[in-house]
Design an enzyme around this catalytic site. Structure first.
Site, PDB file in Angstrom:
ATOM      1  N   HIS A   1     -51.220  13.505 -64.327  1.00  0.00           N
ATOM      2  CA  HIS A   1     -51.013  12.243 -65.037  1.00  0.00           C
ATOM      3  C   HIS A   1     -51.888  11.183 -64.401  1.00  0.00           C
ATOM      4  O   HIS A   1     -52.082  11.167 -63.181  1.00  0.00           O
ATOM      5  CB  HIS A   1     -49.541  11.822 -64.946  1.00  0.00           C
ATOM      6  CG  HIS A   1     -49.321  10.355 -65.203  1.00  0.00           C
ATOM      7  ND1 HIS A   1     -49.163   9.439 -64.174  1.00  0.00           N
ATOM      8  CD2 HIS A   1     -49.256   9.640 -66.355  1.00  0.00           C
ATOM      9  CE1 HIS A   1     -48.998   8.233 -64.695  1.00  0.00           C
ATOM     10  NE2 HIS A   1     -49.049   8.323 -66.012  1.00  0.00           N
TER      11      HIS A   1
ATOM     12  N   VAL B   1     -54.514   3.716 -65.965  1.00  0.00           N
ATOM     13  CA  VAL B   1     -55.117   2.474 -65.470  1.00  0.00           C
ATOM     14  C   VAL B   1     -54.912   1.416 -66.543  1.00  0.00           C
ATOM     15  O   VAL B   1     -55.047   1.701 -67.742  1.00  0.00           O
ATOM     16  CB  VAL B   1     -56.609   2.636 -65.123  1.00  0.00           C
ATOM     17  CG1 VAL B   1     -56.786   3.317 -63.770  1.00  0.00           C
ATOM     18  CG2 VAL B   1     -57.369   3.409 -66.194  1.00  0.00           C
TER      19      VAL B   1
ATOM     20  N   GLY C   1     -44.464  -0.602 -79.501  1.00  0.00           N
ATOM     21  CA  GLY C   1     -45.638   0.254 -79.451  1.00  0.00           C
ATOM     22  C   GLY C   1     -45.528   1.452 -80.377  1.00  0.00           C
ATOM     23  O   GLY C   1     -44.474   1.731 -80.966  1.00  0.00           O
TER      24      GLY C   1
ATOM     25  N   HIS D   1     -51.029  18.932 -69.797  1.00  0.00           N
ATOM     26  CA  HIS D   1     -50.089  20.031 -69.599  1.00  0.00           C
ATOM     27  C   HIS D   1     -50.847  21.360 -69.740  1.00  0.00           C
ATOM     28  O   HIS D   1     -51.219  21.751 -70.854  1.00  0.00           O
ATOM     29  CB  HIS D   1     -48.957  19.972 -70.627  1.00  0.00           C
ATOM     30  CG  HIS D   1     -48.017  18.840 -70.414  1.00  0.00           C
ATOM     31  ND1 HIS D   1     -47.191  18.752 -69.311  1.00  0.00           N
ATOM     32  CD2 HIS D   1     -47.755  17.738 -71.166  1.00  0.00           C
ATOM     33  CE1 HIS D   1     -46.461  17.663 -69.388  1.00  0.00           C
ATOM     34  NE2 HIS D   1     -46.785  17.011 -70.494  1.00  0.00           N
TER      35      HIS D   1
END
Length: 304
Positions: free
Chosen positions: A109, A112, A262, A99
């Protein structure tokens, strides 16, 4: 045919994270990345998050590596992929969102990733995914062409059709259905890549990862010193709201990360540090702000 090699993939991801952070720091006039090493509860993986805050060029930049594992996937994942039920899994990758402070520098953005699900006595199920996309606030044709040229360069060694397919996928994925508008000018997006064997797919994914900074850095260099007003900064903060909406409503990575337990701080590092919302706002006719909607937030072939 080469079997999936998680350690090779992990080594690449860790080097890629370091290289991207070094390139972003080279563009930044002040500030460096802070490293945050983290582990999930039990033997379920962890990661390495790099965050740069309050820089002169970048208001916030996050480059995250994660490697998580589990005994079973959430129902939302196995509902559409029933063959994954009852398998343990590992998911690893690099994801980043940059940003910028200057509204003339686009937000970018990239991601992978590699996923593998295994079950004793059966062949593993695995795939690669990833891509990169650009979200300008004030558009420039030169920047848009450069971005998509680098996207095409990443895909070209793997077939002339690949860029077109992944660009189309990106245009369709990064689309806010409730707004009926794209998030930005697109780029590349792919998922479930396993055709052609592990080595071929790994090489394609690496090419996409390596081309991200080649696509983004020259745009930052061209725009980071451009003067801007409070009006332009305010428009950037308003448009950042669209970024938040997409990430919290549609983004697969965000949903997968939260549903699999997560680390919330790393998952939500993609959100901008400041954002504005306004009720029923519209740009003035024939303004630079209206040009974003009329020219740059339209699906098109930038290389034609």
């Amino acid at each position: 045919m080469t079997s999936p090699d998680i350690q090779r993939v992990k080594k690449y991801f860790l080097v890629l994270q370091q290289n991207i952070c070094a390139s972003i720091e080279a563009l930044e006039d002040e500030g460096v990345f802070k490293e945050d090493l983290w582990d999930r509860d039990g033997d379920t993986g962890g990661g390495r998050t790099h965050v740069l805050e309050n820089g002169k060029v970048f208001e916030q930049a996050g480059v995250n590596f994660s490697h998580v594992r589990g005994d079973c996937l959430p129902a939302s994942a196995t509902q559409h992929r029933p063959e994954l039920a009852g398998r343990n899994f590992e998911a690893l990758g690099v994801s980043l969102v940059i940003h910028p402070r200057n509204p003339y520098v686009p937000t970018s953005h990239a991601n992978v990733r590699f996923f593998i699900a295994e079950k004793e006595g059966e062949e593993p199920i695995w795939w690669f995914g990833g891509g990169f996309d650009l979200t300008p606030y004030y558009g420039f044709k030169e920047d848009s062409v450069h971005w998509h040229q680098q996207a095409k360069n990443a895909c070209e060694p793997f077939g002339h059709h690949v860029y077109g397919e992944y660009k189309k996928w990106c245009d369709e994925y990064f689309f806010l259905k409730h707004r009926n508008e794209p998030r930005g000018i697109g780029g590349l997006f792919f998922d479930d890549l396993n055709e052609g064997g592990f080595d071929h797919c790994f090489d394609l994914m690496k090419s996409v990862g390596d081309h991200y900074i080649l696509a983004y850095a020259p745009i930052v260099e061209r725009r980071k010193a451009r003067a801007y007003t409070e009006k332009e900064k305010d428009f950037q903060l308003y448009r950042r709201g669209r970024y938040v909406e997409f990430n919290l409503i549609y983004d697969r990575g965000t949903l997968f990360g939260l549903q699999t337990g997560g680390r919330t701080e790393s998952i939500l590092m993609s959100l901008p540090p400041r954002v504005n919302w306004r009720y029923n706002w519209e740009p003035d006719p024939d303004s630079a702000e209206s040009e974003l909607y009329e020219v740059f937030l339209q699906r098109r072939d930038w290389l034609d």
